[in-house]
Design a protein around this motif. Structure first.
Motif, PDB file in Angstrom:
ATOM      1  N   PRO A   1       0.808  -1.232   0.000  1.00 42.52           N
ATOM      2  CA  PRO A   1       0.000   0.000   0.000  1.00 42.52           C
ATOM      3  C   PRO A   1       0.834   1.272   0.000  1.00 42.52           C
ATOM      4  O   PRO A   1       0.402   2.306  -0.520  1.00 42.52           O
ATOM      5  N   ILE A   2       2.043   1.202   0.555  1.00 37.01           N
ATOM      6  CA  ILE A   2       2.927   2.377   0.546  1.00 37.01           C
ATOM      7  C   ILE A   2       3.369   2.674  -0.881  1.00 37.01           C
ATOM      8  O   ILE A   2       3.376   3.828  -1.326  1.00 37.01           O
ATOM      9  N   LEU A   3       3.730   1.619  -1.608  1.00 36.12           N
ATOM     10  CA  LEU A   3       4.145   1.796  -3.005  1.00 36.12           C
ATOM     11  C   LEU A   3       2.998   2.331  -3.852  1.00 36.12           C
ATOM     12  O   LEU A   3       3.193   3.174  -4.727  1.00 36.12           O
ATOM     13  N   ASP A   4       1.800   1.824  -3.605  1.00 36.28           N
ATOM     14  CA  ASP A   4       0.631   2.314  -4.342  1.00 36.28           C
ATOM     15  C   ASP A   4       0.404   3.789  -4.058  1.00 36.28           C
ATOM     16  O   ASP A   4       0.122   4.574  -4.979  1.00 36.28           O
ATOM     17  N   ARG A   5       0.519   4.171  -2.810  1.00 35.32           N
ATOM     18  CA  ARG A   5       0.283   5.570  -2.446  1.00 35.32           C
ATOM     19  C   ARG A   5       1.319   6.479  -3.101  1.00 35.32           C
ATOM     20  O   ARG A   5       0.981   7.562  -3.608  1.00 35.32           O
ATOM     21  N   MET A   6       2.579   6.061  -3.106  1.00 36.81           N
ATOM     22  CA  MET A   6       3.627   6.885  -3.731  1.00 36.81           C
ATOM     23  C   MET A   6       3.372   7.022  -5.228  1.00 36.81           C
ATOM     24  O   MET A   6       3.465   8.112  -5.786  1.00 36.81           O
ATOM     25  N   GLY A   7       3.073   5.887  -5.879  1.00 39.44           N
ATOM     26  CA  GLY A   7       2.849   5.942  -7.319  1.00 39.44           C
ATOM     27  C   GLY A   7       1.606   6.715  -7.686  1.00 39.44           C
ATOM     28  O   GLY A   7       1.585   7.472  -8.664  1.00 39.44           O
ATOM     29  N   GLY A   8       0.534   6.533  -6.898  1.00 31.59           N
ATOM     30  CA  GLY A   8      -0.727   7.201  -7.207  1.00 31.59           C
ATOM     31  C   GLY A   8      -0.717   8.682  -6.925  1.00 31.59           C
ATOM     32  O   GLY A   8      -1.448   9.445  -7.561  1.00 31.59           O
ATOM     33  N   ARG A   9       0.117   9.109  -5.945  1.00 26.48           N
ATOM     34  CA  ARG A   9       0.187  10.541  -5.620  1.00 26.48           C
ATOM     35  C   ARG A   9       0.872  11.314  -6.737  1.00 26.48           C
ATOM     36  O   ARG A   9       0.463  12.412  -7.104  1.00 26.48           O
ATOM     37  N   GLY A  10       1.923  10.737  -7.278  1.00 25.40           N
ATOM     38  CA  GLY A  10       2.657  11.409  -8.343  1.00 25.40           C
ATOM     39  C   GLY A  10       3.446  12.607  -7.843  1.00 25.40           C
ATOM     40  O   GLY A  10       3.443  12.935  -6.654  1.00 25.40           O
ATOM     41  N   VAL A  11       4.128  13.261  -8.779  1.00 23.80           N
ATOM     42  CA  VAL A  11       4.935  14.437  -8.460  1.00 23.80           C
ATOM     43  C   VAL A  11       4.586  15.537  -9.454  1.00 23.80           C
ATOM     44  O   VAL A  11       4.436  15.279 -10.653  1.00 23.80           O
ATOM     45  N   ALA A  12       4.439  16.767  -8.965  1.00 24.84           N
ATOM     46  CA  ALA A  12       4.081  17.890  -9.823  1.00 24.84           C
ATOM     47  C   ALA A  12       5.200  18.196 -10.818  1.00 24.84           C
ATOM     48  O   ALA A  12       6.383  18.055 -10.497  1.00 24.84           O
ATOM     49  N   LEU A  13       4.803  18.612 -12.013  1.00 26.24           N
ATOM     50  CA  LEU A  13       5.755  18.947 -13.076  1.00 26.24           C
ATOM     51  C   LEU A  13       5.801  20.458 -13.293  1.00 26.24           C
ATOM     52  O   LEU A  13       4.779  21.146 -13.182  1.00 26.24           O
ATOM     53  N   ARG A  14       6.989  20.947 -13.612  1.00 21.04           N
ATOM     54  CA  ARG A  14       7.161  22.373 -13.918  1.00 21.04           C
ATOM     55  C   ARG A  14       7.047  22.560 -15.413  1.00 21.04           C
ATOM     56  O   ARG A  14       7.955  22.204 -16.171  1.00 21.04           O
ATOM     57  N   GLN A  15       5.941  23.138 -15.835  1.00 24.11           N
ATOM     58  CA  GLN A  15       5.679  23.288 -17.262  1.00 24.11           C
ATOM     59  C   GLN A  15       6.733  24.153 -17.936  1.00 24.11           C
ATOM     60  O   GLN A  15       7.148  23.870 -19.071  1.00 24.11           O
ATOM     61  N   ASP A  16       7.192  25.198 -17.250  1.00 21.06           N
ATOM     62  CA  ASP A  16       8.180  26.086 -17.863  1.00 21.06           C
ATOM     63  C   ASP A  16       9.504  25.353 -18.108  1.00 21.06           C
ATOM     64  O   ASP A  16      10.137  25.521 -19.164  1.00 21.06           O
TER      65      ASP A  16
ATOM     66  N   LEU B   1       6.486  11.053   1.959  1.00 19.62           N
ATOM     67  CA  LEU B   1       7.437  10.166   1.284  1.00 19.62           C
ATOM     68  C   LEU B   1       6.996  10.071  -0.166  1.00 19.62           C
ATOM     69  O   LEU B   1       5.953   9.500  -0.470  1.00 19.62           O
ATOM     70  N   LEU B   2       7.770  10.678  -1.074  1.00 20.06           N
ATOM     71  CA  LEU B   2       7.345  10.821  -2.466  1.00 20.06           C
ATOM     72  C   LEU B   2       7.741   9.645  -3.347  1.00 20.06           C
ATOM     73  O   LEU B   2       6.945   9.153  -4.138  1.00 20.06           O
ATOM     74  N   MET B   3       8.995   9.221  -3.246  1.00 20.14           N
ATOM     75  CA  MET B   3       9.466   8.187  -4.171  1.00 20.14           C
ATOM     76  C   MET B   3      10.724   7.524  -3.637  1.00 20.14           C
ATOM     77  O   MET B   3      11.397   8.037  -2.736  1.00 20.14           O
ATOM     78  N   GLN B   4      11.004   6.361  -4.197  1.00 23.50           N
ATOM     79  CA  GLN B   4      12.249   5.648  -3.924  1.00 23.50           C
ATOM     80  C   GLN B   4      13.017   5.579  -5.229  1.00 23.50           C
ATOM     81  O   GLN B   4      12.481   5.170  -6.263  1.00 23.50           O
ATOM     82  N   VAL B   5      14.271   6.031  -5.207  1.00 25.41           N
ATOM     83  CA  VAL B   5      15.113   6.014  -6.402  1.00 25.41           C
ATOM     84  C   VAL B   5      16.408   5.285  -6.046  1.00 25.41           C
ATOM     85  O   VAL B   5      17.306   5.848  -5.415  1.00 25.41           O
ATOM     86  N   HIS B   6      16.442   3.986  -6.408  1.00 23.79           N
ATOM     87  CA  HIS B   6      17.610   3.153  -6.105  1.00 23.79           C
ATOM     88  C   HIS B   6      17.884   3.121  -4.592  1.00 23.79           C
ATOM     89  O   HIS B   6      17.126   2.533  -3.845  1.00 23.79           O
TER      90      HIS B   6
END
Length: 581
Positions: A230-245, A549-554
């Motif tokens: 469920p933690i992985l689902d929450r991280m993936g489903g929340r996503g991260v905001a993108l900077r359009q500029d 907790l947003l994401m796990q990267v390696h």
């Protein structure tokens, strides 16, 4: 016009309506307290649900999304008092979650679940359901490739075929669960044994023991992965905001640079996007490249082009890099809905490491990560520094390396001085080579591999490897001892078994390298996942909205922290991660 069927029943009962068929399964679920669940989707990539299947003992049903009883059936997967048995729960639960959000119906329960895929992986068994079914039940079930025509999706498959496939899968999942002693997996204080059914019809796996022992340590590894879902689902489903500029700026910059490289190559008379033309042009200029297996063109992959001194080869590499950044990351991000980057985590790698798919968080190059922005506060990353080298030092018990870490030394600097005595510690090129040698030699890389990866003569790499082994003599003995081991799996320091590749198809040298590397990668992955569980619990103990907790990267965890809390929280997070091992 005859209405298309939307529910199929499999079992000894004789229901006359769809409702009666579903009630047979529901009655068994009330009696036995469990149900096996499987979702069918348009494709692996397109997770749009087309149906769901349930199995409990002798009764099975498959319902398409068109069934009048589909919403009612979803309540089985949502019931927290019923044990749900999945094979690859991460996939099915994401699909069911998407269904719930799309149709405004109940969301699945993520907690009272078990997963036969994870159970298989932590025992060093194949996670593929068809292979696992043959290995443990001596039974054959079809794979997707057996029923899906080429270049088709499940929408092109008849309802009856899809229903039979799903019914066979959920029955296999349920039977595998009980064959492996399913209910005993929750008892983490006592080990248990189980016996796979082996049949000459499916070929006897001589490496498979007749009795498999599930230790308490294996159960602990399983529980970590299960609770992490469920933690992985929450991280993936929340996503991260993108900077359009930033996205638009990167798109403009990379497009210009890619066009410049393409124009430069066109002036030389070839298209940098065509491997055949690249091979021909480089050969004309006197470069030596091997033929592909088909013997119809030359090998022009990045690895071979990097070994060439020809500036044209490096121009092609630059073009490919621009094209990759644009096509894989920047352009898809510009097209993402709601201006957010979403990814799905997976637990299906042999070593237990986490991976992500559908736009991989973990492979985004550092230089373009400024396309992300926090919703509030700032990003903060906690990195498990040199974790695999530290794990190797612990496993090998090499005293020199252990002492270096205990004294807070940089192990790559220690190796640099061993290979190039008196070299400048600030020499970035020497440090990079020392780092490359550290990671390569602990994996028992050959001098030829070291030569290829570091662009150095084989003789020189042989001397450097000998110097490395002389610097860490206890570690050298460990490498030799590990190379002599045999068996179908390796183990992490936490007891997780990791299935090794087939030496017949992958070669003995590859298997030997995996035997060296898997314990490092797997143990590091175990530590990171334990840290995620600890940190996630801590996050929910803090003031709402102050940290995510947003994401796990390696080997690092990425957080979003309110600015005023950064100093305090980062200190606490680092301590929690340090204690995870």
């Amino acid at each position: 016009m005859t209405k298309e069927p939307s529910l199929a029943y499999f079992g000894p009962g004789n229901p006359t309506t769809e409702e009666e068929a579903l009630e047979l399964v529901e009655a068994n679920v009330r009696t036995y307290g469990h149900v096996a669940v499987d979702c069918e989707t348009i494709s692996i990539k397109d997770k749009t649900c087309i149906g769901v299947g349930y199995s409990c003992r002798e009764h099975r049903v498959y319902l398409s999304v068109e069934s009048d009883y589909f919403d009612r059936a979803l309540e089985l997967a949502a019931n927290p008092h019923v044990l749900k048995i999945y094979h690859n729960a991460m996939f099915d639960l994401i699909v069911l979650h998407m269904v719930g959000q799309r149709y405004g119906v109940v969301l699945p329960d993520w907690h009272n679940i078990d997963d036969t895929s994870i159970m298989a992986q932590v025992q060093g068994l194949p996670a593929n359901l068809a292979e696992l079914t043959a290995l443990t039940l001596a039974r054959e079930i079809k794979e997707i490739s057996d029923i899906l025509p080429e270049r088709s999706t499940m929408l092109d498959v008849a309802f009856e075929i899809t229903a039979h496939k799903c019914a066979d899968d959920i029955k296999a999942t349920e039977d595998i669960y009980f064959k492996m002693g399913g209910p005993e997996w929750r008892d983490r204080t006592n080990p248990h044994d189980w016996q796979p059914i082996q049949s000459t019809q499916f070929g006897i796996d001589m490496s498979m023991p007749s009795n498999l022992h599930v230790s308490t340590r294996i159960k602990d590894c399983y529980e970590v992965d299960r609770v992490l879902l469920p933690i992985l689902d929450r991280m993936g489903g929340r996503g991260v905001a993108l900077r359009q500029d930033k996205l638009e700026a990167w798109y403009s910059k990379l497009s210009r640079e890619r066009m410049a490289y393409r124009d430069a190559c066109s002036k030389e008379g070839f298209n940098p996007g065509s491997p055949q033309q690249v091979g021909y042009m480089l050969a004309v200029r006197g470069n030596i490249l091997p033929f592909t297996r088909s013997r119809k063109q030359l090998v022009t992959d990045n690895e071979h082009l990097r070994d060439l001194d020809d500036p044209l080869a490096h121009m092609v590499l630059a073009y490919r890099r621009m094209d990759k950044l644009l096509g894989t990351y920047i352009k898809p991000c510009l097209e993402m809905e709601a201006g957010r980057f979403f990814s799905y985590y997976r637990l299906d790698l042999a070593t237990g490491r986490l991976a992500s798919s559908d736009r991989n968080f973990q492979n985004i190059p550092p230089e373009v990560r400024n396309i992300f922005q926090p919703d509030s506060g700032i990003f903060s990353a906690a990195d498990a520094s040199q974790i695999e080298m530290r794990v190797w030092a612990h496993i090998s018990q090499d005293p020199i390396m252990l002492r270096a870490f205990a004294d807070g030394e940089d192990i790559h600097a220690v190796t640099q001085q061993a290979l190039w005595p008196g070299s400048d510690p600030e020499d970035k090129a020497a440090r990079r080579l020392a780092k490359n040698f550290n990671f390569a030699v602990i994996g028992d890389a050959s001098a030829k591999t070291l030569s290829t990866d570091n662009h150095l003569p084989v003789k020189q790499c042989t001397e450097y490897k000998e110097a490395w082994l002389a610097r860490y003599p206890v570690g050298a003995k460990y490498i030799r001892r590990r190379a002599e081991e045999r068996g179908p799996w390796s183990e992490t320091e936490f007891g997780r078994r990791m299935r090794l590749p087939d030496p017949v198809t992958r070669g003995e040298k590859h298997v030997s390298n995996c035997r060296q590397n898997y314990p490092l990668q797997g143990t590091a992955a175990d530590i990171i996942k334990k840290a995620m569980l600890t940190v996630n619990k801590w996050v929910y103990e803090q003031a709402p909205g102050t940290v995510k907790l947003l994401m796990q990267v390696h080997d690092e965890l990425v957080f979003e922290i309110k600015t005023e809390c950064v100093e305090q929280y980062t200190t606490e997070i680092c301590q929690l991660m340090s204690d995870a091992a």
